[in-house]
Design a protein around this motif. Structure first.
Motif, PDB file in Angstrom:
ATOM      1  N   VAL A  41       0.960  -1.165   0.006  1.00 29.99           N
ATOM      2  CA  VAL A  41      -0.104  -0.057   0.067  1.00 29.99           C
ATOM      3  C   VAL A  41       0.772   1.068   0.143  1.00 29.99           C
ATOM      4  O   VAL A  41       1.472   1.566   1.046  1.00 29.99           O
ATOM      5  N   PRO A  42       0.973   1.904  -1.143  1.00 34.00           N
ATOM      6  CA  PRO A  42       1.926   3.155  -1.258  1.00 34.00           C
ATOM      7  C   PRO A  42       1.733   4.106  -0.185  1.00 34.00           C
ATOM      8  O   PRO A  42       3.006   4.607   0.455  1.00 34.00           O
ATOM      9  N   GLN A  43       0.570   4.309   0.168  1.00 35.67           N
ATOM     10  CA  GLN A  43       0.309   5.444   1.354  1.00 35.67           C
ATOM     11  C   GLN A  43       0.759   5.082   2.681  1.00 35.67           C
ATOM     12  O   GLN A  43       0.751   5.755   3.432  1.00 35.67           O
ATOM     13  N   LYS A  44       1.023   3.673   2.832  1.00 32.99           N
ATOM     14  CA  LYS A  44       1.552   3.266   4.104  1.00 32.99           C
ATOM     15  C   LYS A  44       2.868   3.108   4.347  1.00 32.99           C
ATOM     16  O   LYS A  44       3.569   2.449   5.150  1.00 32.99           O
ATOM     17  N   ALA A  45       3.706   3.408   3.146  1.00 27.50           N
ATOM     18  CA  ALA A  45       5.122   3.172   3.045  1.00 27.50           C
ATOM     19  C   ALA A  45       5.981   3.789   4.262  1.00 27.50           C
ATOM     20  O   ALA A  45       6.809   2.849   5.011  1.00 27.50           O
ATOM     21  N   ASP A  46       5.512   4.812   4.864  1.00 30.30           N
ATOM     22  CA  ASP A  46       6.262   5.497   6.106  1.00 30.30           C
ATOM     23  C   ASP A  46       6.050   4.485   7.267  1.00 30.30           C
ATOM     24  O   ASP A  46       6.737   4.403   8.173  1.00 30.30           O
ATOM     25  N   GLU A  47       4.722   4.147   7.324  1.00 37.97           N
ATOM     26  CA  GLU A  47       4.541   3.431   8.472  1.00 37.97           C
ATOM     27  C   GLU A  47       5.094   1.983   8.363  1.00 37.97           C
ATOM     28  O   GLU A  47       5.473   1.418   9.515  1.00 37.97           O
ATOM     29  N   VAL A  48       5.249   1.476   7.153  1.00 41.10           N
ATOM     30  CA  VAL A  48       5.908   0.193   6.860  1.00 41.10           C
ATOM     31  C   VAL A  48       7.393   0.112   7.438  1.00 41.10           C
ATOM     32  O   VAL A  48       8.050  -0.695   7.906  1.00 41.10           O
ATOM     33  N   VAL A  49       8.070   1.314   6.956  1.00 44.62           N
ATOM     34  CA  VAL A  49       9.583   1.639   7.493  1.00 44.62           C
ATOM     35  C   VAL A  49       9.517   1.768   8.889  1.00 44.62           C
ATOM     36  O   VAL A  49      10.588   1.212   9.455  1.00 44.62           O
ATOM     37  N   ASP A  50       8.656   2.233   9.541  1.00 39.26           N
ATOM     38  CA  ASP A  50       8.626   2.335  10.976  1.00 39.26           C
ATOM     39  C   ASP A  50       8.488   0.983  11.668  1.00 39.26           C
ATOM     40  O   ASP A  50       9.322   0.709  12.695  1.00 39.26           O
ATOM     41  N   LEU A  51       7.623   0.275  11.039  1.00 39.36           N
ATOM     42  CA  LEU A  51       7.235  -0.951  11.776  1.00 39.36           C
ATOM     43  C   LEU A  51       8.352  -1.950  11.616  1.00 39.36           C
ATOM     44  O   LEU A  51       8.651  -2.705  12.456  1.00 39.36           O
ATOM     45  N   ARG A  52       9.125  -1.942  10.528  1.00 34.93           N
ATOM     46  CA  ARG A  52      10.419  -2.658  10.288  1.00 34.93           C
ATOM     47  C   ARG A  52      11.459  -2.295  11.252  1.00 34.93           C
ATOM     48  O   ARG A  52      12.246  -3.240  11.678  1.00 34.93           O
ATOM     49  N   ARG A  53      11.708  -0.989  11.404  1.00 34.46           N
ATOM     50  CA  ARG A  53      12.728  -0.361  12.390  1.00 34.46           C
ATOM     51  C   ARG A  53      12.364  -0.908  13.795  1.00 34.46           C
ATOM     52  O   ARG A  53      13.185  -1.467  14.531  1.00 34.46           O
ATOM     53  N   ARG A  54      11.014  -1.049  14.322  1.00 36.46           N
ATOM     54  CA  ARG A  54      10.630  -1.698  15.553  1.00 36.46           C
ATOM     55  C   ARG A  54      10.946  -3.194  15.358  1.00 36.46           C
ATOM     56  O   ARG A  54      11.517  -3.570  16.541  1.00 36.46           O
ATOM     57  N   HIS A  55      10.691  -3.991  14.453  1.00 35.25           N
ATOM     58  CA  HIS A  55      10.798  -5.243  14.344  1.00 35.25           C
ATOM     59  C   HIS A  55      12.337  -5.550  14.410  1.00 35.25           C
ATOM     60  O   HIS A  55      12.542  -6.368  15.246  1.00 35.25           O
ATOM     61  N   VAL A  56      13.175  -4.910  13.769  1.00 38.96           N
ATOM     62  CA  VAL A  56      14.685  -5.115  14.076  1.00 38.96           C
ATOM     63  C   VAL A  56      15.139  -4.806  15.490  1.00 38.96           C
ATOM     64  O   VAL A  56      15.722  -5.751  15.944  1.00 38.96           O
ATOM     65  N   ALA A  57      14.794  -3.851  16.080  1.00 43.29           N
ATOM     66  CA  ALA A  57      14.946  -3.309  17.431  1.00 43.29           C
ATOM     67  C   ALA A  57      14.806  -4.806  18.487  1.00 43.29           C
ATOM     68  O   ALA A  57      15.282  -5.152  19.205  1.00 43.29           O
ATOM     69  N   LEU A  58      13.210  -5.002  18.049  1.00 42.75           N
ATOM     70  CA  LEU A  58      12.819  -6.089  19.204  1.00 42.75           C
ATOM     71  C   LEU A  58      13.540  -7.172  18.966  1.00 42.75           C
ATOM     72  O   LEU A  58      13.665  -7.986  19.741  1.00 42.75           O
ATOM     73  N   GLN A  59      13.761  -7.563  17.646  1.00 41.04           N
ATOM     74  CA  GLN A  59      14.569  -8.906  17.618  1.00 41.04           C
ATOM     75  C   GLN A  59      15.860  -8.940  18.135  1.00 41.04           C
ATOM     76  O   GLN A  59      16.334  -9.930  18.943  1.00 41.04           O
ATOM     77  N   LYS A  60      16.440  -7.951  18.069  1.00 43.32           N
ATOM     78  CA  LYS A  60      17.790  -7.742  18.781  1.00 43.32           C
ATOM     79  C   LYS A  60      17.671  -7.840  20.533  1.00 43.32           C
ATOM     80  O   LYS A  60      18.464  -8.550  20.942  1.00 43.32           O
ATOM     81  N   GLU A  61      16.550  -7.136  20.999  1.00 44.08           N
ATOM     82  CA  GLU A  61      16.148  -7.337  22.332  1.00 44.08           C
ATOM     83  C   GLU A  61      16.070  -8.785  22.717  1.00 44.08           C
ATOM     84  O   GLU A  61      16.538  -9.310  23.853  1.00 44.08           O
ATOM     85  N   ILE A  62      15.236  -9.607  21.701  1.00 46.60           N
ATOM     86  CA  ILE A  62      15.003 -10.891  22.177  1.00 46.60           C
ATOM     87  C   ILE A  62      16.060 -11.689  22.000  1.00 46.60           C
ATOM     88  O   ILE A  62      16.410 -12.689  23.018  1.00 46.60           O
TER      89      ILE A  62
END
Length: 302
Positions: A41-62
């Motif tokens: 969804v093009p209009q959700k691109a920025d949200e996806v970037v933010d979600l992926r950033r949170r995903h990477v950070a959480l995986q590192k915590e785990i």
């Protein structure tokens, strides 16, 4: 054997870190679902970037929590290795020669020789006053090796009471043999890939399509770098930890299972304490003795 304070502290910290990781993985899986739904969804691109950033950070915590948890696990296992006794516990065992009862028990567990596991169980039950089945999850489970070593500490006392112990797992024989080699427990471990014994005793089985299975798989991948030893070798799901005790007559005298909730790692923790297993064996043995005395008195009166 009493648990020393240091081991208790290590176990508490191990549990805390792993349970937190389980809850984090639940969040991680939800993030992945959101990313999947919005990624085209093009209009959700920025949200996806933010979600992926949170995903990477959480995986590192785990990964960090699990890594620290594994350090605590190693300290626990080192202590249990230090405590290990070579006393098999069988009565009248020779002091200088291999124990004949140990050899017999090992031979019973080596191969079913065409028998079903139900037939194997019915064949071994009459050989002891009581038979304890210890259901465990597998080599990939961070707490199973610890638990099997805890059970191993009470095996000599169980045998002195006329009982015998077998570990049951739904992994293939290859991995069951690995667990036996790793833990060096005095009792035999049995592969039951079809989970027929778990079904027989109404023990919960976690299936591949369940959320718990997916969550456990992620935890294992963070801990081991792969879930290879976990996913392909459970043909009918994963047995949850449980204890079943059967008397010589084939009557089930004790059944207790671990809860299957995220707060205990879907069965990773809150298992039946080894002290409770021993007490259940002792109480069942005393009941058997009482029943035999009643029969003898009845016969003598007649």
């Amino acid at each position: 054997m009493d648990e020393c304070e240091d081991v208790s502290a290590f176990k508490d910290e191990f549990r805390r870190l792993i349970i937190e990781s389980y809850h984090d993985v639940e969040v991680l899986l939800k993030l992945e679902d959101e990313i999947q739904q919005m990624r085209n969804v093009p209009q959700k691109a920025d949200e996806v970037v933010d979600l992926r950033r949170r995903h990477v950070a959480l995986q590192k915590e785990i990964d960090a929590k699990i890594s620290q948890g594994l350090i605590n696990r190693s300290l626990i296992l080192d202590e249990y290795k230090r405590r290990k006794s070579n006393d098999c516990g069988h009565p009248d065992r020779p002091m200088t020669e291999p124990c004949g009862k140990c050899i017999e028990t090992k031979n019973n567990a080596k191969a079913f020789k065409g028998r079903s596991i139900e037939k194997w169980l019915s064949d071994i039950i009459p050989q002891n006053e009581l038979t304890a089945l210890i259901f465990y999850r597998g080599t990939w489970c961070g707490n199973c090796a610890i638990y099997l070593r805890e059970i191993d500490q009470i095996v000599p006392k169980i045998r002195l009471l006329g009982g015998e112990v077998y570990g049951i797992c739904s992994q293939s024989k290859k991995y069951v043999d690995e667990m036996r080699k790793d833990t060096k427990v005095k009792f035999e471990l049995i592969s039951n890939k079809k989970n027929t014994l778990a079904k027989k005793f109404d023990i919960h089985i976690t299936h591949k399509n369940e959320k718990a299975f997916k969550t456990m798989s992620r935890i294992i991948k963070s801990a081991l770098g792969t879930s290879e030893s976990y996913d392909p070798y459970h043909e009918d799901g994963v047995i949850q930890p449980a204890v079943v005790i059967i008397n010589r007559q084939g009557e089930v005298v004790y059944v207790r299972t671990s809860p299957v909730t995220i707060d205990v790692g879907y069965g990773m923790f809150d298992r039946v304490p080894a002290t409770d297993v021993l007490e259940a064996i002792r109480c069942s043995q005393e009941k058997n003795e009482t029943n035999r005395n009643i029969v003898v008195r009845k016969q003598s009166v007649m």
